[in-house]
Design a protein around this motif. Structure first.
Motif, PDB file in Angstrom:
ATOM      1  N   SER A 197      24.725  14.706  19.536  1.00  0.00           N
ATOM      2  CA  SER A 197      24.624  15.421  18.620  1.00  0.00           C
ATOM      3  C   SER A 197      24.489  14.516  17.614  1.00  0.00           C
ATOM      4  O   SER A 197      25.609  14.287  17.093  1.00  0.00           O
ATOM      5  CB  SER A 197      25.041  16.817  18.493  1.00  0.00           C
ATOM      6  OG  SER A 197      24.834  17.925  19.427  1.00  0.00           O
ATOM      7  N   ILE A 198      22.988  14.181  16.456  1.00  0.00           N
ATOM      8  CA  ILE A 198      23.338  13.761  15.664  1.00  0.00           C
ATOM      9  C   ILE A 198      23.578  14.551  14.740  1.00  0.00           C
ATOM     10  O   ILE A 198      22.283  15.249  14.419  1.00  0.00           O
ATOM     11  CB  ILE A 198      22.661  12.923  15.278  1.00  0.00           C
ATOM     12  CG1 ILE A 198      22.583  11.961  16.679  1.00  0.00           C
ATOM     13  CG2 ILE A 198      22.292  11.552  14.371  1.00  0.00           C
ATOM     14  CD1 ILE A 198      21.734  10.071  16.701  1.00  0.00           C
ATOM     15  N   ILE A 212      14.878  17.693  17.234  1.00  0.00           N
ATOM     16  CA  ILE A 212      15.074  17.394  15.623  1.00  0.00           C
ATOM     17  C   ILE A 212      15.482  19.569  15.625  1.00  0.00           C
ATOM     18  O   ILE A 212      14.721  20.183  16.472  1.00  0.00           O
ATOM     19  CB  ILE A 212      14.286  17.721  15.288  1.00  0.00           C
ATOM     20  CG1 ILE A 212      14.068  15.825  14.645  1.00  0.00           C
ATOM     21  CG2 ILE A 212      14.709  17.844  13.438  1.00  0.00           C
ATOM     22  CD1 ILE A 212      13.330  15.001  13.951  1.00  0.00           C
ATOM     23  N   LEU A 213      16.583  20.245  15.162  1.00  0.00           N
ATOM     24  CA  LEU A 213      16.509  20.565  14.083  1.00  0.00           C
ATOM     25  C   LEU A 213      17.390  21.467  13.201  1.00  0.00           C
ATOM     26  O   LEU A 213      17.803  19.965  12.273  1.00  0.00           O
ATOM     27  CB  LEU A 213      17.513  21.999  15.440  1.00  0.00           C
ATOM     28  CG  LEU A 213      18.258  23.048  14.404  1.00  0.00           C
ATOM     29  CD1 LEU A 213      17.105  24.263  14.800  1.00  0.00           C
ATOM     30  CD2 LEU A 213      19.676  23.226  15.653  1.00  0.00           C
ATOM     31  N   ILE A 230      25.527  22.498  16.859  1.00  0.00           N
ATOM     32  CA  ILE A 230      25.272  21.923  18.033  1.00  0.00           C
ATOM     33  C   ILE A 230      24.972  22.230  19.484  1.00  0.00           C
ATOM     34  O   ILE A 230      24.619  22.740  19.805  1.00  0.00           O
ATOM     35  CB  ILE A 230      26.287  20.929  18.363  1.00  0.00           C
ATOM     36  CG1 ILE A 230      27.423  21.849  18.895  1.00  0.00           C
ATOM     37  CG2 ILE A 230      26.943  20.132  16.956  1.00  0.00           C
ATOM     38  CD1 ILE A 230      28.491  20.045  19.486  1.00  0.00           C
ATOM     39  N   HIS A 231      24.125  21.168  20.191  1.00  0.00           N
ATOM     40  CA  HIS A 231      23.460  22.701  21.242  1.00  0.00           C
ATOM     41  C   HIS A 231      24.989  22.830  22.245  1.00  0.00           C
ATOM     42  O   HIS A 231      25.219  21.855  22.428  1.00  0.00           O
ATOM     43  CB  HIS A 231      23.179  21.349  21.638  1.00  0.00           C
ATOM     44  CG  HIS A 231      21.739  21.335  22.475  1.00  0.00           C
ATOM     45  ND1 HIS A 231      22.486  21.781  24.450  1.00  0.00           N
ATOM     46  CD2 HIS A 231      20.809  22.295  23.543  1.00  0.00           C
ATOM     47  CE1 HIS A 231      21.257  22.149  25.155  1.00  0.00           C
ATOM     48  NE2 HIS A 231      20.275  22.762  24.067  1.00  0.00           N
ATOM     49  N   PRO A 240      31.009  23.298  22.095  1.00  0.00           N
ATOM     50  CA  PRO A 240      31.285  22.816  23.660  1.00  0.00           C
ATOM     51  C   PRO A 240      31.530  21.760  23.950  1.00  0.00           C
ATOM     52  O   PRO A 240      31.652  20.813  23.103  1.00  0.00           O
ATOM     53  CB  PRO A 240      29.598  22.615  23.795  1.00  0.00           C
ATOM     54  CG  PRO A 240      28.510  23.114  22.493  1.00  0.00           C
ATOM     55  CD  PRO A 240      29.845  23.412  21.324  1.00  0.00           C
ATOM     56  N   GLU A 241      31.952  22.054  25.315  1.00  0.00           N
ATOM     57  CA  GLU A 241      33.676  21.120  25.832  1.00  0.00           C
ATOM     58  C   GLU A 241      32.963  19.574  25.749  1.00  0.00           C
ATOM     59  O   GLU A 241      31.438  19.622  26.345  1.00  0.00           O
ATOM     60  CB  GLU A 241      34.416  21.564  26.804  1.00  0.00           C
ATOM     61  CG  GLU A 241      35.680  22.675  26.413  1.00  0.00           C
ATOM     62  CD  GLU A 241      36.212  22.562  27.582  1.00  0.00           C
ATOM     63  OE1 GLU A 241      35.988  22.429  28.820  1.00  0.00           O
ATOM     64  OE2 GLU A 241      37.147  24.029  27.183  1.00  0.00           O
ATOM     65  N   ASP A 242      33.305  18.274  25.140  1.00  0.00           N
ATOM     66  CA  ASP A 242      33.145  17.137  26.295  1.00  0.00           C
ATOM     67  C   ASP A 242      31.811  16.788  25.708  1.00  0.00           C
ATOM     68  O   ASP A 242      30.975  16.065  26.055  1.00  0.00           O
ATOM     69  CB  ASP A 242      33.134  16.792  27.262  1.00  0.00           C
ATOM     70  CG  ASP A 242      34.254  17.092  28.138  1.00  0.00           C
ATOM     71  OD1 ASP A 242      34.984  15.838  27.453  1.00  0.00           O
ATOM     72  OD2 ASP A 242      34.781  17.298  29.080  1.00  0.00           O
TER      73      ASP A 242
END
Length: 400
Positions: free
Chosen positions: A7-8, A61-62, A82-83, A145-147
């Motif tokens: 995630s950027i 893109i969001l 983030i996703h 979200p993990e990792d």
């Protein structure tokens, strides 16, 4: 994961002349599995329209459109979206609630925010979200979200096209990593390792199982982490770590605490980020007092005759707030041998306590006393003065 999602997060505010270059460098990365989050922080130029044009052609893109509240609030907003986050699934999916925790704390107490409450603050149109929230933490702070992997990029800067791929490759070769760092340069091709890497830049590669040991061994007393690489969300979840609001240099305390929480650190000496030096950036001040300045600075206007002095004061204020955050973190953190790191944390705290001349408009000294940070105030003040005189002999100042 062989092909982890990265995630950027890109905060945007009035960068219409730079944004296309930045976004081109992101969408054309050799590494394609990207979640690109653009947070428009109340732009008044054409920046939002440029972002929307790119979003039409790239479904990765969001865009989040929010009222202006400085870069730290935009970064925090991006983190919550983030996703895979509960908030994103609640707004776009079937999740009916979000669990919220205490920000910047090891406290694991939580509360439930229902979907109806959340939707009062957000409207959506495909991949474009509008919110009335300046600060997302007034509503919630999630476990991420993990990792998952995160990268921050300033919207007037850009990345070499293989930057993300090289970082991800290191995580695949070293499964224990939580923080991958690299060198940076500016758009004049002047090497600036000393800004971000200090004593690390003489190495081709350097790794530690413990980020605190890296700080201790290399005396990285400026340890911001804004551009230097990718971050695993597991680090942030240990302390519900977010950027401090209402200050500049929000990455100083964020970076220090990030390193302190990290359980697997790698530095690689390659250029992974290119930043832009521009005169109208957040940290650039002229002597002339502008008609319009960032809202957070307006209460200071009547106390200064020129903008440069006002900016220097607010920078000093921001660093003291960063010192307070590091101090609170040190009081809470549970280490096997906490005393072994006491000197390290004390040095960081002292490094950021620089009281500006004889002004204490925002009651910094009282803030320090309330936190019981000033146990030996005269020693701190003398240390602060001595360091400032050493660096700037002409600028001898007084504290209250």
């Amino acid at each position: 994961m062989e092909n982890p999602l990265v995630s950027i997060i890109i905060p945007i505010h009035n960068v219409e002349f730079y944004l296309a270059r930045c976004l081109q460098s992101i969408i054309n990365q050799t590494y394609k599995n990207l979640d690109i989050i653009l947070v428009d922080d109340g732009s008044t130029d054409n920046s939002l329209n440029i972002a929307l044009q790119y979003a039409q052609n790239d479904n990765r893109i969001l865009i989040i459109q929010k009222p202006n509240a400085l870069q730290s609030s935009a970064k925090n907003m991006g983190l919550e979206f983030i996703h895979g986050s509960e908030l994103r699934e609640c707004i776009f999916g079937n999740t009916t609630k979000v669990t919220s925790y205490t920000q910047n704390s090891f406290n694991e107490e939580s509360k439930i925010i229902d979907k109806e409450t959340i939707l009062k603050h957000f409207t959506t149109n495909n991949n474009h979200i509008k919110t009335n929230l300046e600060d997302i933490s007034t509503l919630l702070t999630q476990k991420l979200p993990e990792d998952s992997w995160i990268r921050f990029v300033d919207s007037d800067d850009y990345l070499p096209l293989d930057s993300i791929e090289r970082c991800v490759r290191e995580t695949q070769n070293n499964k224990h990593l939580e923080l991958v760092s690299h060198s940076i340069t500016n758009d004049n091709n002047t090497n600036t390792n000393d800004i971000t890497c200090d004593s690390l830049c003489r190495y081709e590669s350097l790794s530690y199982d413990n980020g605190l040991e890296m700080l201790k061994n290399h005396k990285k007393y400026i340890s911001s982490f804004c551009w230097q690489g990718i971050i695993n969300t597991n680090i942030l979840n240990r302390y519900n770590l977010r950027h401090q609001l209402g200050i500049y240099c929000e990455d100083l305390d964020f970076g220090t605490i990030l390193y302190a929480l990290c359980r697997g650190f790698l530095y690689k000496n390659f250029i992974g980020y290119i930043y832009t030096i521009r005169e109208n950036s957040t940290m650039h001040y002229t002597k002339t007092m502008p008609q319009k300045m960032p809202r957070i600075l307006e209460p200071l206007r009547g106390h200064f005759t020129n903008y440069k002095d006002l900016g220097e004061y607010f920078l000093s204020y921001s660093k003291v707030i960063a010192a307070l955050h590091i101090y609170r973190f040190y009081k809470q953190i549970n280490l096997q041998d906490k005393k072994a790191y006491k000197k390290l944390f004390t040095t960081y705290i002292l490094h950021y306590i620089l009281l500006y001349k004889n002004k204490d408009i925002l009651n910094l000294i009282n803030k320090l006393k309330e936190e019981k940070l000033i146990k030996y105030p005269r020693l701190i003040f003398l240390y602060s003065k001595a360091r400032e005189i050493y660096r700037h002999p002409s600028r001898i100042f007084k504290s209250n």
